[in-house]
Design a protein around this motif. Sequence first.
Motif, mmCIF file in Angstrom:
data_model
loop_
_atom_site.group_PDB
_atom_site.id
_atom_site.type_symbol
_atom_site.label_atom_id
_atom_site.label_comp_id
_atom_site.label_asym_id
_atom_site.label_seq_id
_atom_site.Cartn_x
_atom_site.Cartn_y
_atom_site.Cartn_z
ATOM 1 N N SER A 17 0.829 -1.211 0.000
ATOM 2 C CA SER A 17 0.000 0.000 0.000
ATOM 3 C C SER A 17 0.859 1.253 0.000
ATOM 4 O O SER A 17 1.991 1.244 0.492
ATOM 5 C CB SER A 17 -0.902 0.022 1.244
ATOM 6 N N LEU A 18 0.299 2.302 -0.561
ATOM 7 C CA LEU A 18 0.891 3.633 -0.520
ATOM 8 C C LEU A 18 -0.224 4.649 -0.454
ATOM 9 O O LEU A 18 -1.321 4.395 -0.977
ATOM 10 C CB LEU A 18 1.727 3.916 -1.777
ATOM 11 N N THR A 19 0.070 5.794 0.139
ATOM 12 C CA THR A 19 -0.867 6.911 0.117
ATOM 13 C C THR A 19 -0.189 8.119 -0.497
ATOM 14 O O THR A 19 0.855 8.565 -0.018
ATOM 15 C CB THR A 19 -1.361 7.264 1.529
ATOM 16 N N LEU A 20 -0.770 8.615 -1.568
ATOM 17 C CA LEU A 20 -0.276 9.819 -2.222
ATOM 18 C C LEU A 20 -1.032 11.034 -1.689
ATOM 19 O O LEU A 20 -2.225 10.942 -1.368
ATOM 20 C CB LEU A 20 -0.456 9.721 -3.730
ATOM 21 N N SER A 21 -0.327 12.153 -1.633
ATOM 22 C CA SER A 21 -0.940 13.416 -1.223
ATOM 23 C C SER A 21 -0.679 14.465 -2.281
ATOM 24 O O SER A 21 0.349 14.424 -2.965
ATOM 25 C CB SER A 21 -0.353 13.895 0.110
ATOM 26 N N CYS A 22 -1.606 15.394 -2.407
ATOM 27 C CA CYS A 22 -1.440 16.523 -3.325
ATOM 28 C C CYS A 22 -1.897 17.769 -2.588
ATOM 29 O O CYS A 22 -3.094 17.939 -2.309
ATOM 30 C CB CYS A 22 -2.248 16.313 -4.585
ATOM 31 N N ALA A 23 -0.939 18.615 -2.262
ATOM 32 C CA ALA A 23 -1.240 19.874 -1.580
ATOM 33 C C ALA A 23 -1.405 20.964 -2.619
ATOM 34 O O ALA A 23 -0.574 21.096 -3.523
ATOM 35 C CB ALA A 23 -0.114 20.222 -0.614
ATOM 36 N N VAL A 24 -2.469 21.733 -2.498
ATOM 37 C CA VAL A 24 -2.754 22.743 -3.514
ATOM 38 C C VAL A 24 -2.837 24.126 -2.887
ATOM 39 O O VAL A 24 -3.127 24.281 -1.701
ATOM 40 C CB VAL A 24 -4.060 22.414 -4.257
ATOM 41 N N SER A 25 -2.567 25.128 -3.692
ATOM 42 C CA SER A 25 -2.666 26.521 -3.256
ATOM 43 C C SER A 25 -2.951 27.390 -4.468
ATOM 44 O O SER A 25 -2.776 26.975 -5.603
ATOM 45 C CB SER A 25 -1.369 26.965 -2.575
ATOM 46 N N GLY A 26 -3.425 28.605 -4.178
ATOM 47 C CA GLY A 26 -3.628 29.562 -5.245
ATOM 48 C C GLY A 26 -5.037 29.646 -5.776
ATOM 49 O O GLY A 26 -5.299 30.431 -6.696
ATOM 50 N N TYR A 27 -5.963 28.846 -5.224
ATOM 51 C CA TYR A 27 -7.352 28.943 -5.624
ATOM 52 C C TYR A 27 -8.209 28.374 -4.503
ATOM 53 O O TYR A 27 -7.709 27.829 -3.524
ATOM 54 C CB TYR A 27 -7.617 28.211 -6.940
ATOM 55 N N ILE A 28 -9.519 28.504 -4.655
ATOM 56 C CA ILE A 28 -10.426 28.029 -3.609
ATOM 57 C C ILE A 28 -10.628 26.536 -3.805
ATOM 58 O O ILE A 28 -11.463 26.090 -4.600
ATOM 59 C CB ILE A 28 -11.758 28.786 -3.649
ATOM 60 N N PHE A 29 -9.855 25.762 -3.058
ATOM 61 C CA PHE A 29 -9.791 24.314 -3.220
ATOM 62 C C PHE A 29 -11.160 23.656 -3.080
ATOM 63 O O PHE A 29 -11.519 22.768 -3.855
ATOM 64 C CB PHE A 29 -8.827 23.750 -2.172
ATOM 65 N N SER A 30 -11.926 24.086 -2.094
ATOM 66 C CA SER A 30 -13.179 23.400 -1.787
ATOM 67 C C SER A 30 -14.209 23.491 -2.909
ATOM 68 O O SER A 30 -15.152 22.700 -2.954
ATOM 69 C CB SER A 30 -13.776 23.969 -0.501
ATOM 70 N N LEU A 31 -14.032 24.428 -3.822
ATOM 71 C CA LEU A 31 -15.024 24.643 -4.868
ATOM 72 C C LEU A 31 -14.743 23.837 -6.133
ATOM 73 O O LEU A 31 -15.560 23.836 -7.056
ATOM 74 C CB LEU A 31 -15.105 26.130 -5.235
ATOM 75 N N GLN A 32 -13.602 23.181 -6.179
ATOM 76 C CA GLN A 32 -13.234 22.504 -7.418
ATOM 77 C C GLN A 32 -13.096 21.008 -7.227
ATOM 78 O O GLN A 32 -12.739 20.515 -6.165
ATOM 79 C CB GLN A 32 -11.916 23.068 -7.962
ATOM 80 N N ALA A 33 -13.374 20.289 -8.318
ATOM 81 C CA ALA A 33 -13.121 18.863 -8.338
ATOM 82 C C ALA A 33 -11.619 18.620 -8.468
ATOM 83 O O ALA A 33 -10.878 19.482 -8.956
ATOM 84 C CB ALA A 33 -13.850 18.223 -9.520
ATOM 85 N N MET A 34 -11.204 17.450 -8.026
ATOM 86 C CA MET A 34 -9.803 17.062 -8.121
ATOM 87 C C MET A 34 -9.714 15.660 -8.672
ATOM 88 O O MET A 34 -10.644 14.858 -8.530
ATOM 89 C CB MET A 34 -9.138 17.106 -6.742
ATOM 90 N N ALA A 35 -8.583 15.355 -9.274
ATOM 91 C CA ALA A 35 -8.405 14.031 -9.853
ATOM 92 C C ALA A 35 -6.963 13.584 -9.726
ATOM 93 O O ALA A 35 -6.050 14.409 -9.608
ATOM 94 C CB ALA A 35 -8.807 14.026 -11.326
ATOM 95 N N TRP A 36 -6.787 12.288 -9.748
ATOM 96 C CA TRP A 36 -5.467 11.678 -9.875
ATOM 97 C C TRP A 36 -5.390 11.006 -11.246
ATOM 98 O O TRP A 36 -6.317 10.292 -11.645
ATOM 99 C CB TRP A 36 -5.230 10.646 -8.779
#
Length: 121
Positions: A17-36
């Motif tokens: 197992s592994l867990t990947l993380s993606c930290a974001v900045s520069g926009y309103i994160f909660s309002l957008q969809a995200m994908a891997w």
Amino acid sequence: QVQLVESGGGLVQPGGSLTLSCAVSGYIFSLQAMAWYRQTPGKQREVVAHIASDGATKYADSVKGRFTISRDNAKNTVYLQMNSLKPEDTAVYYCNRGLTYSGTYFPSDSWGQGTQVTVSS
């Protein structure tokens, strides 16, 4: 300035197992969809999983039941928990911000630098 920074990749044995993380900045994160997404040499980048702003999720058939995408809006971070990893999961994994409509994910041109996941014994 939009920034996406992936981390958590590495070398793992099949079944691990592994867990990947993606930290974001520069926009309103909660309002957008995200994908891997993931990409292997010579192949197109393919979507692995996405999560809408309301938390709805969707997975590629190849990872259903093994991978879990989640988000923490307080930390502006999206995660990919990967279990029962297989050699064919080996790829560079990228996160992306975008939009969902009727269950379909529409990516933006905002990508992180990627994190390498290698599944091998």
